[in-house]
Design a protein around this motif. Structure first.
Motif, PDB file in Angstrom:
ATOM      1  N   PHE A   3       0.965  -1.238  -0.158  1.00 18.82           N
ATOM      2  CA  PHE A   3      -0.009   0.095   0.043  1.00 18.82           C
ATOM      3  C   PHE A   3       0.977   1.232  -0.019  1.00 18.82           C
ATOM      4  CE2 PHE A   3      -2.283   3.300   2.353  1.00 18.82           C
ATOM      5  CZ  PHE A   3      -3.302   3.624   1.695  1.00 18.82           C
ATOM      6  N   ALA A   4       1.971   1.077   0.706  1.00 14.59           N
ATOM      7  CA  ALA A   4       3.048   2.310   0.543  1.00 14.59           C
ATOM      8  C   ALA A   4       3.246   2.857  -0.777  1.00 14.59           C
ATOM      9  CB  ALA A   4       3.985   2.091   1.663  1.00 14.59           C
ATOM     10  N   VAL A   5       3.456   2.006  -1.743  1.00 13.32           N
ATOM     11  CA  VAL A   5       3.856   2.360  -2.887  1.00 13.32           C
ATOM     12  C   VAL A   5       2.685   3.160  -3.529  1.00 13.32           C
ATOM     13  CG1 VAL A   5       4.307   1.481  -5.166  1.00 13.32           C
ATOM     14  CG2 VAL A   5       5.095   0.198  -3.389  1.00 13.32           C
ATOM     15  N   TYR A   6       1.416   2.905  -3.325  1.00  8.72           N
ATOM     16  CA  TYR A   6       0.282   3.733  -3.724  1.00  8.72           C
ATOM     17  C   TYR A   6       0.373   5.004  -3.156  1.00  8.72           C
ATOM     18  CZ  TYR A   6      -1.290  -0.379  -6.329  1.00  8.72           C
ATOM     19  OH  TYR A   6      -1.308  -1.643  -6.893  1.00  8.72           O
ATOM     20  N   ALA A   7       0.808   5.016  -1.923  1.00 10.10           N
ATOM     21  CA  ALA A   7       0.871   6.352  -1.127  1.00 10.10           C
ATOM     22  C   ALA A   7       1.774   7.183  -1.757  1.00 10.10           C
ATOM     23  CB  ALA A   7       1.033   6.048   0.214  1.00 10.10           C
ATOM     24  N   ARG A  69      11.446   9.054   7.116  1.00 11.75           N
ATOM     25  CA  ARG A  69      11.828  10.609   7.508  1.00 11.75           C
ATOM     26  C   ARG A  69      12.193  11.539   6.395  1.00 11.75           C
ATOM     27  NH1 ARG A  69      17.261  11.494  10.806  1.00 11.75           N
ATOM     28  NH2 ARG A  69      16.281  10.113  12.364  1.00 11.75           N
ATOM     29  N   ALA A  70      12.851  11.067   5.265  1.00  9.64           N
ATOM     30  CA  ALA A  70      13.379  11.751   4.377  1.00  9.64           C
ATOM     31  C   ALA A  70      12.115  12.123   3.484  1.00  9.64           C
ATOM     32  CB  ALA A  70      14.119  10.899   3.366  1.00  9.64           C
ATOM     33  N   LEU A  71      11.188  11.211   3.177  1.00  7.07           N
ATOM     34  CA  LEU A  71       9.888  11.324   2.344  1.00  7.07           C
ATOM     35  C   LEU A  71       9.025  12.430   2.933  1.00  7.07           C
ATOM     36  CD1 LEU A  71       9.355   7.444   1.368  1.00  7.07           C
ATOM     37  CD2 LEU A  71      10.100   9.350  -0.085  1.00  7.07           C
ATOM     38  N   VAL A  72       8.799  12.019   4.247  1.00  4.49           N
ATOM     39  CA  VAL A  72       7.776  12.872   5.189  1.00  4.49           C
ATOM     40  C   VAL A  72       8.549  14.575   5.040  1.00  4.49           C
ATOM     41  CG1 VAL A  72       7.109  13.661   7.669  1.00  4.49           C
ATOM     42  CG2 VAL A  72       6.850  11.456   6.421  1.00  4.49           C
ATOM     43  N   PHE A  73       9.851  14.830   5.404  1.00  4.74           N
ATOM     44  CA  PHE A  73      10.334  15.930   5.229  1.00  4.74           C
ATOM     45  C   PHE A  73      10.228  16.801   4.027  1.00  4.74           C
ATOM     46  CE2 PHE A  73      14.375  18.505   4.242  1.00  4.74           C
ATOM     47  CZ  PHE A  73      14.322  19.368   5.102  1.00  4.74           C
ATOM     48  N   PHE A  74      10.695  16.104   3.047  1.00  2.00           N
ATOM     49  CA  PHE A  74      10.654  16.550   1.519  1.00  2.00           C
ATOM     50  C   PHE A  74       9.088  17.020   1.412  1.00  2.00           C
ATOM     51  CE2 PHE A  74      14.707  14.205   0.685  1.00  2.00           C
ATOM     52  CZ  PHE A  74      15.288  15.298   0.557  1.00  2.00           C
ATOM     53  N   SER A  79       4.794  21.093   0.641  1.00  4.27           N
ATOM     54  CA  SER A  79       3.361  21.620   1.061  1.00  4.27           C
ATOM     55  C   SER A  79       3.636  22.952   1.591  1.00  4.27           C
ATOM     56  CB  SER A  79       2.709  20.716   1.836  1.00  4.27           C
ATOM     57  OG  SER A  79       1.667  21.265   2.288  1.00  4.27           O
ATOM     58  N   ALA A  80       4.399  23.194   2.443  1.00  4.58           N
ATOM     59  CA  ALA A  80       4.744  24.627   2.964  1.00  4.58           C
ATOM     60  C   ALA A  80       5.018  25.637   2.153  1.00  4.58           C
ATOM     61  CB  ALA A  80       5.871  24.622   4.103  1.00  4.58           C
ATOM     62  N   VAL A  81       5.909  25.304   1.197  1.00  7.47           N
ATOM     63  CA  VAL A  81       6.481  26.294   0.073  1.00  7.47           C
ATOM     64  C   VAL A  81       5.160  26.660  -0.632  1.00  7.47           C
ATOM     65  CG1 VAL A  81       8.698  25.811   0.039  1.00  7.47           C
ATOM     66  CG2 VAL A  81       7.180  24.852  -1.692  1.00  7.47           C
ATOM     67  N   HIS A  82       4.341  25.895  -0.851  1.00  6.97           N
ATOM     68  CA  HIS A  82       2.913  26.371  -1.791  1.00  6.97           C
ATOM     69  C   HIS A  82       2.114  27.177  -0.998  1.00  6.97           C
ATOM     70  CE1 HIS A  82       4.449  23.113  -4.525  1.00  6.97           C
ATOM     71  NE2 HIS A  82       3.522  23.659  -5.257  1.00  6.97           N
ATOM     72  N   VAL A  83       1.929  27.090   0.516  1.00  5.32           N
ATOM     73  CA  VAL A  83       1.231  27.829   1.140  1.00  5.32           C
ATOM     74  C   VAL A  83       2.111  29.317   1.133  1.00  5.32           C
ATOM     75  CG1 VAL A  83       0.705  28.635   3.682  1.00  5.32           C
ATOM     76  CG2 VAL A  83       0.551  25.959   2.712  1.00  5.32           C
ATOM     77  N   VAL A  84       3.218  29.001   1.252  1.00  9.50           N
ATOM     78  CA  VAL A  84       3.942  30.586   1.119  1.00  9.50           C
ATOM     79  C   VAL A  84       3.497  31.211  -0.302  1.00  9.50           C
ATOM     80  CG1 VAL A  84       6.145  31.871   1.122  1.00  9.50           C
ATOM     81  CG2 VAL A  84       5.781  30.009   2.861  1.00  9.50           C
ATOM     82  N   GLY A  85       3.518  30.424  -1.156  1.00  5.36           N
ATOM     83  CA  GLY A  85       3.272  30.821  -2.716  1.00  5.36           C
ATOM     84  C   GLY A  85       2.147  31.437  -2.702  1.00  5.36           C
ATOM     85  N   LEU A 165      -3.146  21.365  -0.047  1.00  4.90           N
ATOM     86  CA  LEU A 165      -4.021  20.274   0.705  1.00  4.90           C
ATOM     87  C   LEU A 165      -3.948  19.029   0.342  1.00  4.90           C
ATOM     88  CD1 LEU A 165      -7.087  22.802   0.814  1.00  4.90           C
ATOM     89  CD2 LEU A 165      -5.634  22.442   2.886  1.00  4.90           C
ATOM     90  N   VAL A 166      -3.809  18.927  -1.047  1.00  2.54           N
ATOM     91  CA  VAL A 166      -3.748  17.383  -1.305  1.00  2.54           C
ATOM     92  C   VAL A 166      -2.285  16.818  -0.902  1.00  2.54           C
ATOM     93  CG1 VAL A 166      -3.130  15.758  -3.303  1.00  2.54           C
ATOM     94  CG2 VAL A 166      -4.983  17.759  -3.544  1.00  2.54           C
ATOM     95  N   SER A 167      -1.442  17.405  -0.500  1.00  3.73           N
ATOM     96  CA  SER A 167      -0.192  16.841  -0.084  1.00  3.73           C
ATOM     97  C   SER A 167      -0.391  16.469   1.246  1.00  3.73           C
ATOM     98  CB  SER A 167       0.962  17.802   0.162  1.00  3.73           C
ATOM     99  OG  SER A 167       1.350  18.319  -1.300  1.00  3.73           O
ATOM    100  N   VAL A 168      -1.270  17.201   2.273  1.00  6.34           N
ATOM    101  CA  VAL A 168      -1.449  16.662   3.566  1.00  6.34           C
ATOM    102  C   VAL A 168      -1.896  15.261   3.800  1.00  6.34           C
ATOM    103  CG1 VAL A 168      -2.667  17.172   5.518  1.00  6.34           C
ATOM    104  CG2 VAL A 168      -2.043  19.125   4.256  1.00  6.34           C
ATOM    105  N   PRO A 169      -2.887  14.512   3.149  1.00  9.98           N
ATOM    106  CA  PRO A 169      -3.124  13.337   3.353  1.00  9.98           C
ATOM    107  C   PRO A 169      -1.917  12.462   2.870  1.00  9.98           C
ATOM    108  CG  PRO A 169      -4.340  14.156   1.713  1.00  9.98           C
ATOM    109  CD  PRO A 169      -3.910  15.420   2.139  1.00  9.98           C
ATOM    110  N   ALA A 170      -1.139  12.846   1.885  1.00 13.32           N
ATOM    111  CA  ALA A 170      -0.031  11.997   1.465  1.00 13.32           C
ATOM    112  C   ALA A 170       0.883  11.873   2.553  1.00 13.32           C
ATOM    113  CB  ALA A 170       0.447  12.585   0.203  1.00 13.32           C
ATOM    114  N   VAL A 171       1.336  12.911   3.011  1.00 11.41           N
ATOM    115  CA  VAL A 171       2.073  13.046   4.445  1.00 11.41           C
ATOM    116  C   VAL A 171       1.744  11.880   5.578  1.00 11.41           C
ATOM    117  CG1 VAL A 171       3.025  14.379   6.256  1.00 11.41           C
ATOM    118  CG2 VAL A 171       2.730  15.302   4.006  1.00 11.41           C
ATOM    119  N   LEU A 172       0.349  11.906   5.664  1.00 17.60           N
ATOM    120  CA  LEU A 172      -0.005  11.456   6.815  1.00 17.60           C
ATOM    121  C   LEU A 172      -0.045   9.645   6.371  1.00 17.60           C
ATOM    122  CD1 LEU A 172      -3.498  13.413   7.780  1.00 17.60           C
ATOM    123  CD2 LEU A 172      -1.024  13.044   8.962  1.00 17.60           C
ATOM    124  N   VAL A 173      -0.446   9.492   5.282  1.00 11.38           N
ATOM    125  CA  VAL A 173      -0.542   7.840   4.696  1.00 11.38           C
ATOM    126  C   VAL A 173       1.035   7.540   4.582  1.00 11.38           C
ATOM    127  CG1 VAL A 173      -0.983   6.188   2.802  1.00 11.38           C
ATOM    128  CG2 VAL A 173      -2.481   8.180   3.516  1.00 11.38           C
TER     129      VAL A 173
END
Length: 384
Positions: A3-7, A69-74, A79-85, A165-173
């Protein structure tokens, strides 16, 4: 398939939407930030350059981190830079967010590809790769048109909010599904991996991949003037053609996932030849609406199916460089994405007409056949 591959594919969908959605938002961004349209177009170029430079740099930066950790960090940075943008009042800061977002995207791609293939057996590497790359094709089918629609109704900033916003559920999964620990074996020293990545067969495979993507984006970038000024279709057809190209791309990566692991050489060779013939045939028949519609679908399918198979070849050839091979595959993909539109623009600017990017794509595929043939000859010599 874990399932992680689909995430990972979901996250790539959000990132692919961000990379390509500006094509439908350039005029609004230029008007809102009081810059020229070419200046707004540089936001896309900055993203591509950030991807090329960032893929190996970010892979080196995070190579000793646990992959989750690397995946979640990146992805959090992305996501954060899109909020800034979305909040920025000025062009300079928006340009900076595109560069930082591209670096984060490149780092994520490099780690995601390695993570996906590491969670499956050798017989399913192409399928795992196709799921990750499939996120880009779904972005072309749904994400990019949706971003353009949001921008048209609520302004370009709404598209940036949507990507965040779409990036948020991806981070959680990803945080829940990707294994938390480090790889079972520690990576080899960076110098060893870099030495592996300079092998002639691998370099030829990366060059072939860049040429294939160059051909793809050379033609794809100029579909609108081709359709309206050569084929004679109205502008209302253009979104449908772009979505059709994305649908073909999705079919292609799905087919690669099913068949590229079974007959990798035959699948890749057939795709390369068919692409060369297809771009030349498209150039000859672009005046026909039926041919244009059909070949947009077929070429999208062939381009992304073959591209996915080539990425799988990179992992086969770079087994001793597990942490950096994905970054080099990502960089090659984006070199093609930057080179192709530039070459197509040069051909149009030289007065060769709006069919000329298709001929440039055919020429790039002839070069790709040459590099792939050289790599295959090296393979045969090595097995003698």
């Amino acid at each position: 398939m874990p399932f992680a591959v689909y995430a990972l594919g979901l996250a790539v969908f959000a990132q692919g939407t961000s990379e390509f959605m500006l094509s439908g938002l350039v005029s609004d961004i230029a008007a809102d930030l009081h810059v020229s349209i070419p200046a707004a177009g540089l936001l896309t170029s900055a993203f591509a350059i950030g991807m090329i430079v960032g893929a190996p740099l970010m892979a080196l930066f995070s190579r000793n981190w646990p992959r989750r950790r690397a995946l979640v960090f990146f992805l959090c940075v992305f996501s954060a830079v899109h909020v800034v943008g979305a909040l920025t009042p000025g062009y300079g800061l928006l340009l900076a967010t595109r560069v930082v977002g591209a670096l984060a995207n490149a780092g994520f791609w490099a780690v995601a590809l390695v993570t996906a293939v590491s969670m499956v057996g050798p017989e399913a590497r192409a399928r795992a790769t196709s799921v990750v790359v499939g996120g880009v094709t779904i972005a072309c089918v749904a994400g990019v048109p949706a971003g353009a629609a949001l921008g048209g109704h609520w302004g370009w900033r709404s598209a940036f909010w949507a990507v965040a916003l779409v990036s948020v559920p991806a981070v959680l999964v990803i945080a829940r599904s990707v294994p938390a620990g480090r790889p079972e074996t520690m990576p080899a020293p960076a110098s060893v991996e870099l030495r592996t990545l300079t092998g002639p067969r691998l370099l030829l495979t990366l060059l072939t991949s860049a040429l294939v993507q160059g051909a793809t984006f050379c033609a794809f970038s100029y579909v609108e003037p081709l359709a309206t000024r050569v084929t004679g279709l109205t502008a209302a057809w253009v979104p449908g053609l772009l979505a059709l190209f994305g649908l073909g791309s999705f079919i292609g990566v799905t087919a690669a996932g099913r068949f590229a692991d079974l007959r990798p050489v035959a699948f890749t060779a057939a795709g390369l030849v068919a692409l060369a013939v297809g771009w030349a045939g498209f150039a000859l028949t672009a005046g026909s609406a039926f041919a244009t519609v059909a070949l947009v679908l077929v070429q999208g399918m062939l381009a992304f199916g073959t591209g996915t198979a080539l990425i799988s070849w990179v992992f086969r050839l770079a087994a001793d460089a597990p942490t950096l091979s994905g970054s080099f595959a990502t960089a090659a993909f984006n070199v093609g994405g930057a080179l192709g539109p530039w070459l197509g623009g040069l051909a149009i600017g030289a007065g060769l007409g709006f069919r000329s990017p298709l001929w440039v794509s055919a020429l790039l595929m002839v070069l790709a056949l040459g590099t792939a043939g050289a790599s295959l000859r090296m393979r045969r010599v090595a097995t003698v």
